[in-house]
Scaffold this active site. Structure first.
Site, short mmCIF file in Angstrom:
data_model
loop_
_atom_site.label_atom_id
_atom_site.label_comp_id
_atom_site.label_asym_id
_atom_site.label_seq_id
_atom_site.Cartn_x
_atom_site.Cartn_y
_atom_site.Cartn_z
N VAL A 94 0.68 -1.11 -0.14
CA VAL A 94 0.01 0.15 0.01
C VAL A 94 1.02 1.29 -0.01
CG1 VAL A 94 -1.63 1.10 1.29
CG2 VAL A 94 -2.12 -1.29 1.06
N GLY A 95 0.79 2.11 -1.05
CA GLY A 95 1.50 3.33 -1.19
C GLY A 95 1.01 4.30 -1.90
N VAL A 96 1.18 5.39 -1.51
CA VAL A 96 0.78 6.70 -2.31
C VAL A 96 2.13 7.61 -2.61
CG1 VAL A 96 -0.69 8.87 -2.50
CG2 VAL A 96 -1.73 6.56 -1.58
N ARG A 103 -4.72 13.24 -0.12
CA ARG A 103 -5.90 13.75 -0.86
C ARG A 103 -6.83 12.73 -1.16
NH1 ARG A 103 -2.41 17.34 -5.33
NH2 ARG A 103 -0.76 17.86 -4.13
N GLY A 104 -6.83 11.48 -0.51
CA GLY A 104 -8.10 10.77 -0.58
C GLY A 104 -7.73 9.54 -1.65
N TYR A 132 -5.73 2.50 9.13
CA TYR A 132 -6.81 1.37 8.61
C TYR A 132 -8.08 1.36 9.19
CZ TYR A 132 -2.75 0.48 5.47
OH TYR A 132 -1.74 0.66 4.84
N PHE A 401 4.20 -10.31 5.26
CA PHE A 401 4.19 -9.88 3.98
C PHE A 401 3.72 -8.20 3.86
CE2 PHE A 401 -0.36 -9.21 4.53
CZ PHE A 401 -0.64 -9.86 5.85
C1 LIG Z 1 -0.28 5.90 4.37
C2 LIG Z 1 -0.61 6.40 2.89
C3 LIG Z 1 -0.85 5.20 1.85
C4 LIG Z 1 -1.81 7.17 2.90
O1 LIG Z 1 -2.28 7.72 1.77
P1 LIG Z 1 -3.01 8.99 1.39
O2 LIG Z 1 -3.45 8.86 -0.01
O3 LIG Z 1 -2.41 9.99 2.03
O4 LIG Z 1 -4.34 8.56 2.29
P2 LIG Z 1 -6.03 9.53 2.24
O5 LIG Z 1 -5.55 10.90 1.80
O6 LIG Z 1 -6.86 8.71 1.45
O7 LIG Z 1 -6.12 9.39 3.70
C5 LIG Z 1 -7.30 8.79 4.37
C6 LIG Z 1 -7.15 9.13 5.88
O8 LIG Z 1 -6.30 8.71 6.61
C7 LIG Z 1 -5.51 9.39 7.29
N1 LIG Z 1 -4.00 9.11 7.18
C8 LIG Z 1 -3.29 8.59 6.05
N2 LIG Z 1 -2.32 8.49 6.28
C9 LIG Z 1 -1.97 8.49 7.53
C10 LIG Z 1 -0.94 8.30 8.43
N3 LIG Z 1 0.32 8.01 8.03
N4 LIG Z 1 -0.98 8.30 9.65
C11 LIG Z 1 -2.02 8.64 10.23
N5 LIG Z 1 -3.55 9.15 9.43
C12 LIG Z 1 -3.31 9.06 8.23
C13 LIG Z 1 -5.91 10.83 6.61
O9 LIG Z 1 -5.47 11.82 7.33
C14 LIG Z 1 -7.12 10.74 6.12
O10 LIG Z 1 -7.93 11.04 7.30
P3 LIG Z 1 -9.33 11.83 7.20
O11 LIG Z 1 -10.13 10.86 6.20
O12 LIG Z 1 -9.81 11.72 8.53
O13 LIG Z 1 -8.88 13.21 6.70
C15 LIG Z 1 0.44 7.28 2.44
O14 LIG Z 1 0.73 8.29 3.09
C16 LIG Z 1 1.92 6.61 2.18
O15 LIG Z 1 2.08 5.97 1.18
N6 LIG Z 1 2.84 6.57 3.18
C17 LIG Z 1 4.07 5.93 3.00
C18 LIG Z 1 3.96 4.29 2.81
C19 LIG Z 1 3.12 3.78 3.78
O16 LIG Z 1 3.04 3.95 5.22
N7 LIG Z 1 2.00 2.89 3.45
C20 LIG Z 1 1.31 2.01 4.31
C21 LIG Z 1 2.01 0.50 4.35
S1 LIG Z 1 1.29 -0.26 5.40
#
Ligand SMILES: CC(C)(COP(=O)(O)OP(=O)(O)OC[C@H]1O[C@@H](n2cnc3c(N)ncnc32)[C@H](O)[C@@H]1OP(=O)(O)O)[C@@H](O)C(=O)NCCC(=O)NCCS
Length: 401
Positions: A94-96, A103-104, A132, A401
């Protein structure tokens, strides 16, 4: 092939596509690795990573033609309390992209993935504890990180079976068979997919420093442990157990005798279930130190009626749970849980619970009464619910994993 779905996000219109060819898979892997602050896969790494890309299970978010987010799942099965085995999706990668976060985009990926998962349950490992829950995943299983002081770790008596060291080729052939035969002994344990083994069995990145020994008892091979040693200059290495499975208590004990009697080893490190009896194996209980307890399994009940029916329950008066699931509304409803099983009902609920917290109590690692004490759930008769969901065996998932 399924056509892309479009989600309105702050990033604009985010399209979620199911990827299907190798160049897209490699771009997916590179994006995920960058999100984790790792470099892109080398050709060598990619060779052992590619088999973990399963057609139909790989999602990516796009803005126009640019890939901006990733997720995927691996198919297999998982053990539930009572010993039944159900189809399972292991959600991972999972990564953005860093210039698109908050931004959702993840929300769009998660919604799309959830609505297309083919299995009744999914689990993942979370990089952060606050991500999650909103997608219906609850913290269902924790793990203890143990350090065993090899000098204090005296096990009375000798081994009952035989431990033999195997070479890498033999280990590559044997381990998948042995894990299938006895690696699923606890709730939360999952089967391993071919792509998992392809990566795990690639020992090059560890400089071939992983050693595997196999235990045999009266009925043949019944346990194995793989470990590696840290390099150490004062001849007191730390051994890290990287994979450990056994079919019976004798195999487990003999493998611990082997690990703690190795020359030039000061410490053995291992991840263990919360109820692992290791402390009592040694005549000095201070041989075992719990260095940490951390969250391991985040569980998403994708098909609540099927998953409630799949596990067994303890003995208590029945309770009616009212479950709420915002993302998969078909799960929302009342379920009567009793010692005989669980079924959907039209009845007045005793307890109201969101689906993420139902995931948290599913293995019995968390209790309803604890969630009620901190006002996370409402209702009454929490003691009966605790007794119904209690499991005599703590969960563990030894497959990373
Ligand atoms: C974690 C990650 C996937 C989140 O993606 P994103 O597109 O920014 O997430 P969204 O914008 O859809 O956020 C959804 C909600 O989760 C929250 N959220 C997202 N990432 C978060 C984080 N790292 N810690 C706490 N809250 C988080 C957001 O604030 C948002 O909350 P809201 O709906 O109340 O506003 C991204 O930041 C990322 O790739 N991080 C680095 C890699 C990583 O940690 N991957 C997960 C591996 S398990």
């Amino acid at each position: 092939m399924r056509s892309p779905s479009r989600w309105a996000t702050i990033a604009g219109v985010t399209e979620i596509r199911v990827l299907s060819d190798e160049s897209q898979y490699r771009a997916h892997n590179t994006l995920f690795r960058r999100a984790m602050h790792w470099g892109p896969p080398t050709d060598e790494q990619w060779k052992v990573t590619l088999p973990s890309y399963e057609p139909g299970r790989v999602h990516a978010a796009f803005e126009g033609d640019e890939m901006i987010g990733t997720t995927q799942s691996y198919g297999g099965s998982m053990v539930v309390p009572g010993g039944a085995v159900v189809p399972h999706s292991a959600v991972s990668r999972v990564g953005v992209r860093a210039d698109y976060t908050r931004r959702g985009v993840l929300s769009a990926l998660m919604r799309e993935q959830l609505s297309t998962l083919p299995d009744p349950v999914a689990t993942l490992r979370a990089s952060e504890g606050r991500i999650y829950g909103r997608f219906g995943y609850g913290l269902a299983g924790r793990v203890r990180f143990l350090r065993v002081d090899a000098r204090r770790a005296v096990i009375p008596g000798g081994p009952t079976g035989r431990v033999r060291m195997v070479d890498l080729d033999t280990a590559d052939k044997l381990l998948p068979e042995l894990h299938t035969a006895f690696g699923l002994g606890r709730p939360g344990q999952i089967s391993r997919w071919p792509g998992w083994w392809a990566k795990a069995l690639d020992r090059k990145s560890d400089g071939d420093n992983i050693v595997t020994v196999v235990h045999s008892g009266p009925d043949g091979d019944d346990g194995y442990v793989s470990y590696k040693a840290s390099s150490d200059t004062d001849f007191k290495h730390t051994l890290q157990v990287v994979d450990f499975a056994w079919a019976n208590a004798d195999a487990w004990r003999d493998l611990w005798i082997y690990l703690t009697r190795l020359d030039l080893v000061g410490t053995v490190e291992v991840d263990a279930a919360l109820d692992d009896p290791l402390t009592w194996l040694f005549d000095d209980p201070r041989a075992v130190h719990t260095k940490d307890v951390f969250d391991q399994v985040w569980l998403r009940l994708v098909d609540v009626p099927r998953m409630l029916a799949a596990r067994t329950y303890g003995v208590a008066e029945p309770v009616v749970l009212e479950v709420h699931d915002r993302l998969l509304p078909a799960n929302t409803g009342c379920y009567r849980v009793s010692a005989d099983g669980a079924e959907r009902v039209e009845a007045r609920p005793d307890i109201t619970i969101p689906v993420d917290l139902l995931g948290a109590v599913y293995f019995g690692d968390t209790r309803f009464s604890d969630l009620a004490a901190v006002r996370r759930i409402e209702g009454a008769r929490f003691g009966d619910a605790d007794a119904l969901f209690a499991s005599p065996v703590a969960p563990l998932c030894s497959t990373f994993f």
